[in-house]
Design an enzyme around this catalytic site. Structure first.
Site, mmCIF file in Angstrom:
data_model
loop_
_atom_site.group_PDB
_atom_site.id
_atom_site.type_symbol
_atom_site.label_atom_id
_atom_site.label_comp_id
_atom_site.label_asym_id
_atom_site.label_seq_id
_atom_site.Cartn_x
_atom_site.Cartn_y
_atom_site.Cartn_z
ATOM 1 N N LYS A 79 0.891 -0.927 0.022
ATOM 2 C CA LYS A 79 0.341 -0.382 0.307
ATOM 3 C C LYS A 79 0.475 1.869 0.182
ATOM 4 O O LYS A 79 2.203 1.202 0.963
ATOM 5 C CB LYS A 79 -1.064 -0.084 1.737
ATOM 6 C CG LYS A 79 -1.648 1.140 1.117
ATOM 7 C CD LYS A 79 -3.434 0.763 2.359
ATOM 8 C CE LYS A 79 -3.488 1.926 2.822
ATOM 9 N NZ LYS A 79 -5.080 2.245 3.923
ATOM 10 N N SER A 154 -9.771 1.996 3.014
ATOM 11 C CA SER A 154 -8.706 2.701 2.196
ATOM 12 C C SER A 154 -8.300 1.965 1.419
ATOM 13 O O SER A 154 -7.209 2.489 0.202
ATOM 14 C CB SER A 154 -8.037 3.920 2.497
ATOM 15 O OG SER A 154 -7.270 3.453 3.555
ATOM 16 N N SER A 178 -10.099 -0.126 7.127
ATOM 17 C CA SER A 178 -9.179 -0.067 6.127
ATOM 18 C C SER A 178 -8.534 -1.145 4.967
ATOM 19 O O SER A 178 -8.308 -1.399 3.870
ATOM 20 C CB SER A 178 -8.074 0.684 5.815
ATOM 21 O OG SER A 178 -8.796 2.267 5.448
HETATM 22 N N1 GLN Z 1 -13.470 4.022 6.102
HETATM 23 C C1 GLN Z 1 -12.558 4.543 7.554
HETATM 24 C C2 GLN Z 1 -12.248 5.905 7.313
HETATM 25 O O1 GLN Z 1 -12.710 6.837 6.831
HETATM 26 C C3 GLN Z 1 -11.536 3.889 7.620
HETATM 27 C C4 GLN Z 1 -10.313 4.473 6.965
HETATM 28 C C5 GLN Z 1 -8.835 3.234 7.641
HETATM 29 O O2 GLN Z 1 -9.168 2.267 8.237
HETATM 30 N N2 GLN Z 1 -7.545 3.869 7.184
HETATM 31 O O3 GLN Z 1 -11.702 6.980 8.263
#
Ligand code: GLN
Length: 494
Positions: A79, A154, A178
């Protein structure tokens, strides 16, 4: 079996035995990437030449008996918020578009030493803030099961790359879901380890008390093999805990017989899509058939998960992202009259909408007039959520829950409605708030043919229980082996 259909462990075995060459494996991945990228866009960057050169190096080391990891030589991806020395790490942001780290994140460093062949860096929501990968400065990633839909986020690029067969496994990061939510949307397996078990050194910080790196793979055994490499104590992360990684053979040979699984009723109520609910409950029945004991219980505190998460995460983000000021590194605005204007212009031009929204929210909840009302209260609720899980784990070995309220939605469907997107984090963000390990694995499909992912939540450092349960489930089912049809054949995805 086609090379690209192998799991990472199967491929690693064939590489070890000499049946498949490391270059051959890397070349197969590269041809799949070429075929799939125009439709999927999992990668922010990939470097064929570097991957092939690296493959040759690793082959030599394997031949010399210098590498013992079962994953040596297996092509993978990282990532793009995980620092890779000498390779651009953008966080899918204009702010870091040209940032080339001078050091590697510990997790990547460990895999590199184990003989991983990195194909490239995967796409994400800008600075990992989002649930769709649409907020990437480099454009959205698409779901391999249906390119008109989001892959989740994400870590959408990391999940899509595995689902499309572009990489055998990937690293993701999980602050509020994420790893798990994109794994669910893309029909792959992913695990967010217990807070502190994988070093955050070199992971670009979003919300430091919630962030964890973890693997996304084709099955639970692959995830266990990656964890075995990266779950190591690191003095450079003060929250790193010395703890043993789950044993691979224990995970692969264990069973759920006699395991007590809790089903939190409040996770299955209003807001959860009925097809998703039914599919998860079918998985529960499968666990029962395999010898586990199931019991429903109440966990009403789930209703506070989203507000608590969005206060804590934005507060920490507003502080962490203060470092992007145009002075030290990253983007710098061109014309400015003084220092204040340099800051303002750099941050206005370098950050996207969602990142700005979160910085503003975070500054608000930390501001002197509102600190007690929001941030301090969220910390108190955090303690209550912890107590609720402690009580549950007095009775249960594992909790079975949905990962997300729906399956993958259309690209653009929720972009104008951040609140709706935030509510989608209800089942995952709660777990980060209390630092527990949680695994997502595919457990069925909805009527549209989109994957549904169940979430297994464990005690602190209970990764082995989760991986064992998931492995046992995957021996009895084949949802994790299904592939999006466009990507079934070799390198010729249409
Ligand atoms: N969807 C969550 C957010 O928008 C989680 C994001 C993440 O785990 N990096 O913060």
């Amino acid at each position: 079996m086609e090379l690209l259909d192998l799991t990472a462990l199967q491929l690693g075995q064939k590489i070890k035995s000499g049946e498949i060459g490391v270059r051959e494996a890397a070349a197969a991945s590269i041809s799949r990437i070429r075929a799939a990228e125009p439709a999927v866009h999992s990668f922010v960057s990939f470097n064929e030449e570097a991957a092939l050169t690296r493959a040759d190096e690793i082959q030599k080391k394997i031949d010399a008996g210098e590498l013992s990891s079962p994953l040596a030589g297996v092509p993978m991806a990282v990532k793009d918020n995980i620092c890779t020395k000498g390779v651009a790490t953008t966080c899918s942001s204009r702010m870091l578009e040209n940032f080339v780290p001078t050091y590697s994140a510990n997790a990547w460093h460990l895999l590199e030493n184990a003989g991983a062949v990195m194909l490239g860096k995967t796409n994400l929501d800008e600075f990992a803030m989002g649930s769709t990968t649409e907020t990437s400065y480099f454009g959205a990633t698409r779901n391999p099961w249906d390119p008109s839909r989001v892959p989740g986020g994400s870590s959408g690029g990391s999940a899509a790359a595995v689902a499309a067969g572009e990489a055998f496994y990937t690293l993701g990061s999980d602050t509020g879901g994420s790893i798990r939510q994109p794994a669910a949307f893309c029909g792959v397996t992913g695990i967010k380890p217990t807070y502190g078990s994988v070093s955050r050194y070199g992971l670009v910080a979003f919300a430091s008390s919630l962030d964890q790196i973890g693997p996304i793979g084709r099955d639970a055994a692959d995830c266990a093999a990656v964890l075995a490499e990266i779950m190591k104590h690191d003095r450079r992360d003060s929250t790193s805990v010395p703890t043993a990684a789950p044993g691979l053979s224990a995970v692969q040979n264990g069973s759920v017989k006699g395991m007590k699984i809790g089903i939190p009723k409040n996770f299955y109520g209003e807001g959860l899509d009925s097809e998703v609910r039914d599919t998860i409950l079918k998985a529960a029945e499968q666990f029962r058939a395999m010898g586990a004991e199931l019991e429903e219980f109440e966990m009403p505190i789930v209703k506070y998960a989203v507000p608590t998460y969005y206060i804590l995460a934005t507060a920490e983000a507003s502080s962490n992202l203060a470092r992007y000021d145009g002075v030290k590194y990253g983007y710098r605005a061109k014309d400015y009259a003084d220092l204040a204007e340099l800051y303002t212009k750099t941050r206005s031009e370098g950050f996207g909408m969602e990142v700005k929204r979160r910085i503003l929210l975070g500054c608000f909840v930390l501001s002197s007039g509102y600190y007690d009302a929001y941030y301090l209260k969220a910390l108190k609720v955090r303690a209550l959520i912890k107590q609720a899980f402690d009580r549950a784990f007095e009775k249960y070995d594992m909790i079975l829950a949905p990962t997300a309220p729906t399956t993958a939605y259309k690209i653009g469907e929720n972009t104008g409605d951040p609140l709706k997107l935030y509510l989608g984090d209800i089942y995952t963000a709660m777990i980060n708030i209390v630092g527990l390990p949680a695994l997502t694995a595919p457990c069925g499909f909805d009527a549209k043919g989109l994957p549904v992912g169940m979430q297994l939540i464990g005690r602190p450092f209970g990764e082995e229980v989760l991986l064992t349960a998931a492995c046992a489930y995957q021996r009895e089912t084949d949802f994790h082996r299904r592939r999006p049809s466009a990507f079934l054949k070799g390198g010729d995805a249409q």
